[in-house]
Design an enzyme around this catalytic site. Structure first.
Site, PDB file in Angstrom:
ATOM      1  N   HIS A 206       0.953  -5.437   5.138  1.00 49.71           N
ATOM      2  CA  HIS A 206       1.203  -6.885   5.212  1.00 49.71           C
ATOM      3  C   HIS A 206       1.045  -7.394   6.646  1.00 49.71           C
ATOM      4  CE1 HIS A 206       3.734  -7.163   1.260  1.00 49.71           C
ATOM      5  NE2 HIS A 206       2.450  -7.041   1.052  1.00 49.71           N
TER       6      HIS A 206
ATOM      7  N   HIS B 225      -6.394  -6.788   0.278  1.00 50.52           N
ATOM      8  CA  HIS B 225      -5.000  -6.336   0.260  1.00 50.52           C
ATOM      9  C   HIS B 225      -4.897  -4.796   0.257  1.00 50.52           C
ATOM     10  CE1 HIS B 225      -0.770  -6.139  -0.720  1.00 50.52           C
ATOM     11  NE2 HIS B 225      -1.052  -5.454  -1.809  1.00 50.52           N
TER      12      HIS B 225
END
Ligand code: NAD
Ligand code: GLY
Length: 375
Positions: free
Chosen positions: A261, A274
């Site tokens: 993240h 991601h």
């Protein structure tokens, strides 16, 4: 396969070419027969699978209302959710109607959050079309959006009433999206089960030498194993209790995500998919585990080699370590102001370690090792 959540159980149906079953699936899984079904998707996905999806829903006699959101992580915002909710309201969707999320994790998280909050919650179904969504995000009921300060900072636990996984939809997925998905499969094996890790690794080796073997019964079995694993974790800790630190807590699914993240937000969601960021995050967390003496060097090498098998990751060697460390401290997974690190004792077993046991020096060194060009 069924997932027994606190409020209701739901079926996760997996198969090659099952998308046309959606209309019947809705009938069998919802508590009421809906009049209207809102299909939330994006332009790319709707152009690929919209015709089949809408045809199946119309054949089942539903009034079908499609709504498109922007494509990409930067649209996973409260603004997008507001537009979806406005659409649901203008369409007159009632609590006995339903939302279908047709797309990847972004569509699923946004549509799920809109369904969780509109009229204080209406039923929704997940029809995931990316590998990440099929093995992870469509199962377990986490929905939500990002804030400028970080990922997934606003959200809700809202379990779907059904998940319909058509493995054939993965045929059109771009290479990087697959790499991203493979990294998440490696994560699930690494924290949960050596057998799942090996099944994933063996599949990655097979498709490396025979890419045509990708859409296959073996892929279906692999996705089934991943969904079963995820369902088992979710059943045991549906709302990710903040005080749970055991190896079966839902938190273990965040392996690689603290650094992942941070990399995503630091590069404004533009450089990494991601799962690619999670790939690097796992390498950093693996390095930390090894430096703390928790993980054998041979196990760290196995993890690195398996991430390599997933495919190449974008270069991360020029990122500023201080910036990454600051972004880590903002992560929502911190408790009492400290990060709870998901590390590994071995492949297949996670260990949650309190941030106070990680010195800044160890963290910095692990970031340096984990992000170097050739891993
Ligand atoms: P995504 O939804 O952005 O999809 C990736 C890209 O693939 C998009 O451009 C999309 O339009 C395209 N696409 C989708 N299906 C396709 C298909 N079949 N063929 C061709 N292109 C297709 O991203 P993603 O990787 O699916 O998901 C990542 C998101 O999921 C992140 O926001 C992440 O935080 C979230 N996530 C949530 C959970 C959860 O438990 N809720 C778990 C993991 C990840
Ligand atoms: N993907 C992490 C979770 O569902 O908990």
């Amino acid at each position: 396969m069924r997932l027994a959540a606190a409020k209701h159980q739901y079926e996760i149906k997996i198969g090659q070419g099952v998308l046309p079953d959606l209309g019947d699936e809705i009938r069998s899984c919802l508590p009421h027969t809906p009049r209207r079904v809102a299909v939330i998707s994006n332009q790319k996905v709707l152009s690929l699978f919209g015709a089949q999806t809408l045809k199946s829903l119309r054949a089942a006699q539903y009034s079908v209302c499609p709504w498109l959101i922007g494509d990409g992580e930067r649209y996973k915002t409260l603004g997008t959710v507001q537009k979806v909710i406005q659409f649901l309201s203008e369409t007159g969707l009632e609590r006995t109607d339903a939302v279908v999320a047709l797309g990847g994790g972004v569509v699923g998280d946004v549509a799920g959050f809109a369904a969780a909050t509109y009229l204080r919650g209406i039923p929704f179904l997940q029809v995931p079309t990316t590998l990440i969504a099929q093995i992870d995000s469509s199962v377990g009921g986490k929905t939500g959006v990002n804030l400028p300060h970080g990922k997934n900072l606003v959200g809700s636990f809202h379990q779907p009433y059904g998940v319909l996984i058509d493995t054939k939809t993965l045929t059109t997925l771009a290479r990087r999206e697959l790499v991203s998905g493979w990294c998440e499969t490696i994560k699930q094996g690494a924290v949960g089960s050596k057998t799942l890790f090996k099944q994933t690794r063996d599949f990655l080796k097979t498709i490396k030498s025979a890419p045509d073997a990708f859409i296959s019964p073996a892929l279906e079995r692999l996705i089934r194993s991943h969904c079963a694993f995820k369902a088992a974790i979710v059943i045991g800790d549906e709302r990710e209790a903040p005080d749970r630190t055991d190896h079966l807590s839902r938190r273990v699914l965040n392996f690689g995500h603290t650094v992942g993240h941070a990399l995503e937000s630091l590069t404004e969601y533009r450089r990494f998919r991601h799962g690619e960021a999670v790939g690097y995050g796992m390498l950093v967390a693996g390095q930390m585990s090894s430096d703390l003496g928790l993980l054998a060097t041979s196990e760290l090498e196995l993890l690195r080699d398996t991430v390599r098998l997933a495919g190449s990751l974008p270069d991360a060697s020029n990122l500023d370590e201080d910036g990454i460390m600051r972004a880590i401290l903002r992560d929502k997974k911190s408790v009492d102001g400290r990060v709870k690190w998901v590390l590994l004792e071995r492949i297949g077993r996670a260990r949650i370690v309190d941030g106070k046991d990680i010195t800044p020096r160890l963290l910095r060194e692990s970031i340096r090792h984990g992000l170097r060009k050739k891993f």
